[in-house]
Design a protein around this motif. Structure first.
Motif, PDB file in Angstrom:
ATOM      1  N   ASP A 104       0.807  -1.208   0.000  1.00 19.71           N
ATOM      2  CA  ASP A 104       0.000   0.000   0.000  1.00 19.71           C
ATOM      3  C   ASP A 104       0.845   1.264   0.000  1.00 19.71           C
ATOM      4  O   ASP A 104       0.366   2.331  -0.400  1.00 19.71           O
ATOM      5  CB  ASP A 104      -0.934   0.015   1.215  1.00 19.71           C
ATOM      6  N   ASP A 105       2.104   1.180   0.455  1.00 18.29           N
ATOM      7  CA  ASP A 105       2.961   2.361   0.499  1.00 18.29           C
ATOM      8  C   ASP A 105       3.826   2.478  -0.760  1.00 18.29           C
ATOM      9  O   ASP A 105       4.985   2.890  -0.701  1.00 18.29           O
ATOM     10  CB  ASP A 105       3.844   2.348   1.749  1.00 18.29           C
ATOM     11  N   TYR A 106       3.267   2.123  -1.925  1.00 20.73           N
ATOM     12  CA  TYR A 106       3.992   2.201  -3.189  1.00 20.73           C
ATOM     13  C   TYR A 106       4.262   3.657  -3.563  1.00 20.73           C
ATOM     14  O   TYR A 106       3.636   4.593  -3.061  1.00 20.73           O
ATOM     15  CB  TYR A 106       3.206   1.499  -4.294  1.00 20.73           C
ATOM     16  N   ARG A 107       5.218   3.821  -4.496  1.00 22.19           N
ATOM     17  CA  ARG A 107       5.524   5.137  -5.050  1.00 22.19           C
ATOM     18  C   ARG A 107       5.826   4.991  -6.533  1.00 22.19           C
ATOM     19  O   ARG A 107       6.630   4.152  -6.927  1.00 22.19           O
ATOM     20  CB  ARG A 107       6.739   5.752  -4.345  1.00 22.19           C
ATOM     21  N   ASN A 108       5.178   5.803  -7.358  1.00 20.19           N
ATOM     22  CA  ASN A 108       5.381   5.761  -8.802  1.00 20.19           C
ATOM     23  C   ASN A 108       6.386   6.821  -9.242  1.00 20.19           C
ATOM     24  O   ASN A 108       6.431   7.920  -8.700  1.00 20.19           O
ATOM     25  CB  ASN A 108       4.057   6.007  -9.539  1.00 20.19           C
ATOM     26  N   GLU A 109       7.175   6.430 -10.246  1.00 20.44           N
ATOM     27  CA  GLU A 109       8.122   7.376 -10.832  1.00 20.44           C
ATOM     28  C   GLU A 109       8.140   7.193 -12.337  1.00 20.44           C
ATOM     29  O   GLU A 109       8.228   6.070 -12.843  1.00 20.44           O
ATOM     30  CB  GLU A 109       9.525   7.158 -10.267  1.00 20.44           C
ATOM     31  N   HIS A 110       8.062   8.306 -13.061  1.00 22.21           N
ATOM     32  CA  HIS A 110       8.149   8.308 -14.519  1.00 22.21           C
ATOM     33  C   HIS A 110       9.392   9.094 -14.929  1.00 22.21           C
ATOM     34  O   HIS A 110       9.697  10.130 -14.342  1.00 22.21           O
ATOM     35  CB  HIS A 110       6.904   8.944 -15.136  1.00 22.21           C
ATOM     36  N   ARG A 111      10.091   8.575 -15.929  1.00 21.06           N
ATOM     37  CA  ARG A 111      11.312   9.235 -16.382  1.00 21.06           C
ATOM     38  C   ARG A 111      11.332   9.322 -17.902  1.00 21.06           C
ATOM     39  O   ARG A 111      10.867   8.430 -18.612  1.00 21.06           O
ATOM     40  CB  ARG A 111      12.565   8.468 -15.957  1.00 21.06           C
ATOM     41  N   VAL A 112      11.945  10.376 -18.369  1.00 19.94           N
ATOM     42  CA  VAL A 112      12.418  10.467 -19.752  1.00 19.94           C
ATOM     43  C   VAL A 112      13.902  10.789 -19.655  1.00 19.94           C
ATOM     44  O   VAL A 112      14.293  11.708 -18.936  1.00 19.94           O
ATOM     45  CB  VAL A 112      11.679  11.555 -20.538  1.00 19.94           C
ATOM     46  N   TRP A 113      14.731   9.997 -20.312  1.00 20.95           N
ATOM     47  CA  TRP A 113      16.155  10.291 -20.247  1.00 20.95           C
ATOM     48  C   TRP A 113      16.785  10.320 -21.640  1.00 20.95           C
ATOM     49  O   TRP A 113      16.269   9.730 -22.589  1.00 20.95           O
ATOM     50  CB  TRP A 113      16.908   9.340 -19.321  1.00 20.95           C
ATOM     51  N   PHE A 114      17.900  11.039 -21.702  1.00 19.59           N
ATOM     52  CA  PHE A 114      18.693  11.182 -22.921  1.00 19.59           C
ATOM     53  C   PHE A 114      20.109  10.724 -22.613  1.00 19.59           C
ATOM     54  O   PHE A 114      20.638  10.997 -21.540  1.00 19.59           O
ATOM     55  CB  PHE A 114      18.685  12.633 -23.399  1.00 19.59           C
ATOM     56  N   GLN A 115      20.725  10.056 -23.582  1.00 11.18           N
ATOM     57  CA  GLN A 115      21.985   9.378 -23.307  1.00 11.18           C
ATOM     58  C   GLN A 115      22.946   9.480 -24.480  1.00 11.18           C
ATOM     59  O   GLN A 115      22.545   9.394 -25.643  1.00 11.18           O
ATOM     60  CB  GLN A 115      21.688   7.912 -23.003  1.00 11.18           C
ATOM     61  N   ALA A 116      24.228   9.643 -24.161  1.00  8.38           N
ATOM     62  CA  ALA A 116      25.314   9.521 -25.139  1.00  8.38           C
ATOM     63  C   ALA A 116      26.233   8.405 -24.669  1.00  8.38           C
ATOM     64  O   ALA A 116      26.564   8.326 -23.480  1.00  8.38           O
ATOM     65  CB  ALA A 116      26.078  10.828 -25.275  1.00  8.38           C
ATOM     66  N   GLN A 117      26.643   7.542 -25.598  1.00  9.05           N
ATOM     67  CA  GLN A 117      27.483   6.401 -25.233  1.00  9.05           C
ATOM     68  C   GLN A 117      28.618   6.230 -26.234  1.00  9.05           C
ATOM     69  O   GLN A 117      28.423   6.367 -27.448  1.00  9.05           O
ATOM     70  CB  GLN A 117      26.649   5.125 -25.174  1.00  9.05           C
ATOM     71  N   TYR A 133      21.193  11.808 -18.847  1.00 10.35           N
ATOM     72  CA  TYR A 133      20.477  12.868 -18.137  1.00 10.35           C
ATOM     73  C   TYR A 133      19.057  12.395 -17.895  1.00 10.35           C
ATOM     74  O   TYR A 133      18.293  12.197 -18.825  1.00 10.35           O
ATOM     75  CB  TYR A 133      20.499  14.159 -18.948  1.00 10.35           C
ATOM     76  N   ASP A 134      18.727  12.206 -16.614  1.00  9.82           N
ATOM     77  CA  ASP A 134      17.417  11.706 -16.190  1.00  9.82           C
ATOM     78  C   ASP A 134      16.478  12.867 -15.882  1.00  9.82           C
ATOM     79  O   ASP A 134      16.778  13.701 -15.009  1.00  9.82           O
ATOM     80  CB  ASP A 134      17.553  10.880 -14.905  1.00  9.82           C
ATOM     81  N   LEU A 135      15.326  12.912 -16.556  1.00  8.56           N
ATOM     82  CA  LEU A 135      14.232  13.799 -16.165  1.00  8.56           C
ATOM     83  C   LEU A 135      13.258  12.952 -15.353  1.00  8.56           C
ATOM     84  O   LEU A 135      12.513  12.152 -15.907  1.00  8.56           O
ATOM     85  CB  LEU A 135      13.554  14.395 -17.399  1.00  8.56           C
ATOM     86  N   ARG A 136      13.252  13.117 -14.037  1.00 13.07           N
ATOM     87  CA  ARG A 136      12.511  12.241 -13.130  1.00 13.07           C
ATOM     88  C   ARG A 136      11.286  12.967 -12.575  1.00 13.07           C
ATOM     89  O   ARG A 136      11.403  14.052 -11.999  1.00 13.07           O
ATOM     90  CB  ARG A 136      13.414  11.784 -11.980  1.00 13.07           C
ATOM     91  N   TYR A 137      10.127  12.332 -12.718  1.00 13.62           N
ATOM     92  CA  TYR A 137       8.874  12.856 -12.187  1.00 13.62           C
ATOM     93  C   TYR A 137       8.373  11.853 -11.150  1.00 13.62           C
ATOM     94  O   TYR A 137       7.899  10.771 -11.491  1.00 13.62           O
ATOM     95  CB  TYR A 137       7.864  13.048 -13.315  1.00 13.62           C
ATOM     96  N   ILE A 138       8.502  12.228  -9.863  1.00 12.65           N
ATOM     97  CA  ILE A 138       8.303  11.305  -8.757  1.00 12.65           C
ATOM     98  C   ILE A 138       7.043  11.666  -7.994  1.00 12.65           C
ATOM     99  O   ILE A 138       6.864  12.816  -7.566  1.00 12.65           O
ATOM    100  CB  ILE A 138       9.515  11.323  -7.812  1.00 12.65           C
ATOM    101  N   PRO A 150      15.654  15.985 -11.471  1.00 13.43           N
ATOM    102  CA  PRO A 150      16.590  15.524 -12.502  1.00 13.43           C
ATOM    103  C   PRO A 150      17.941  15.148 -11.909  1.00 13.43           C
ATOM    104  O   PRO A 150      18.313  15.582 -10.819  1.00 13.43           O
ATOM    105  CB  PRO A 150      16.709  16.739 -13.431  1.00 13.43           C
ATOM    106  N   ARG A 151      18.686  14.328 -12.639  1.00 18.36           N
ATOM    107  CA  ARG A 151      20.018  13.933 -12.209  1.00 18.36           C
ATOM    108  C   ARG A 151      20.865  13.561 -13.421  1.00 18.36           C
ATOM    109  O   ARG A 151      20.342  13.326 -14.521  1.00 18.36           O
ATOM    110  CB  ARG A 151      19.960  12.767 -11.229  1.00 18.36           C
ATOM    111  N   ILE A 152      22.164  13.464 -13.195  1.00 15.41           N
ATOM    112  CA  ILE A 152      23.127  13.066 -14.220  1.00 15.41           C
ATOM    113  C   ILE A 152      23.780  11.770 -13.767  1.00 15.41           C
ATOM    114  O   ILE A 152      24.108  11.606 -12.594  1.00 15.41           O
ATOM    115  CB  ILE A 152      24.180  14.165 -14.438  1.00 15.41           C
ATOM    116  N   ARG A 153      23.967  10.846 -14.701  1.00 18.41           N
ATOM    117  CA  ARG A 153      24.569   9.546 -14.396  1.00 18.41           C
ATOM    118  C   ARG A 153      25.743   9.289 -15.342  1.00 18.41           C
ATOM    119  O   ARG A 153      25.651   9.550 -16.538  1.00 18.41           O
ATOM    120  CB  ARG A 153      23.527   8.434 -14.562  1.00 18.41           C
TER     121      ARG A 153
END
Length: 239
Positions: A104-117, A133-138, A150-153
């Motif tokens: 019952d204590d779930y949490r949803n997160e949606h992301r759109v990310w862009f990546q260079a490799q 580059y993570d665009l995080r909607y929590i 947002p964050r960088i990985r």
């Protein structure tokens, strides 16, 4: 000087040891079943579907805090990958993650990310560097609002074949940096993996090994270290 692949593995070990040094660390163990399907759509365009389930199989207590037996996270991402040349590629993805997916204590997160490799093949090993580059909607259930965090990985990885053509070694370390205002700290999370892969066929692989996921768990900047046994099935279906 150590060979490059040994230096990368040494870097992973040093990162894990540094994370474990904090005074109020918590340590838990689990299993991490993973599925990764990828394939080619055209000469330049690939797709990928990556999913995992992080599980604490038994109740665990560390420093007086109890982590119940549960599925801790469900994750799935859908990626489109464009190859600029033989070494460079760019990608975009939609990702969905649900913490405590069956509680019952779930949490949803949606992301759109862009990546260079950048992926470089050498005579005895392959080296991968990835910037995302993570665009995080929590979902914030206490306020009924959606937080934008947002964050960088950055990931560095290596793989190379063993004596047998069907067996290979793979390792990576990924650093996570929060870049939103109000963050607790900038360096907030780390993933480190080292294990062996088995080529079951030309289009099917099986990888297994220890995966250590560590993140800041409170405003005092204490760490939660999660030691998973990861088992990954990798398949390729080309169109």
């Amino acid at each position: 000087m150590l060979p490059l692949k040994k230096r990368l593995l040494f870097f992973c070990i040093l990162t894990i040891c540094a994370l474990r040094s904090a005074a109020q660390d918590h340590h838990v163990f689990g299993v991490f079943p993973t599925y990764n399907q990828n394939g080619r759509i055209s000469n330049k365009l690939d797709y990928s579907i990556y999913s995992f389930l992080a599980i604490y199989p038994v109740e665990q207590t560390t420093r007086g805090f109890t982590y119940p037996a549960k599925a801790n996270a469900f994750y799935i991402e859908l990626d489109a990958i464009y190859h600029l040349n033989g070494q460079w590629s760019g990608a975009v993805s939609y990702t969905y993650e649900r913490l405590n997916p069956f509680r019952d204590d779930y949490r949803n997160e949606h992301r759109v990310w862009f990546q260079a490799q950048h992926y470089k093949k050498f005579s005895r090993f392959n080296l991968k560097n990835r910037l995302r580059y993570d665009l995080r909607y929590i979902e914030n259930r206490s306020t009924n609002q959606t937080d934008f965090n947002p964050r960088i990985r950055y990931l560095a990885g290596i793989d190379f074949p063993m004596n047998s053509r069907s067996l290979y070694f793979a390792a990576y370390n990924e650093l996570f940096f929060d870049v939103f205002s109000g963050r607790i700290t900038t360096f907030s999370e780390n993933w480190a993996f080292a294990g062996f892969g088995f080529n079951l066929s030309t289009k099917t692989k099986l990888e297994t090994g220890p995966l250590v996921i560590s993140w800041i768990r409170n405003t005092e900047k204490d760490w939660l270290h999660q030691y998973f046994l990861q088992l990954t099935l990798i398949t390729q279906i080309d169109f």
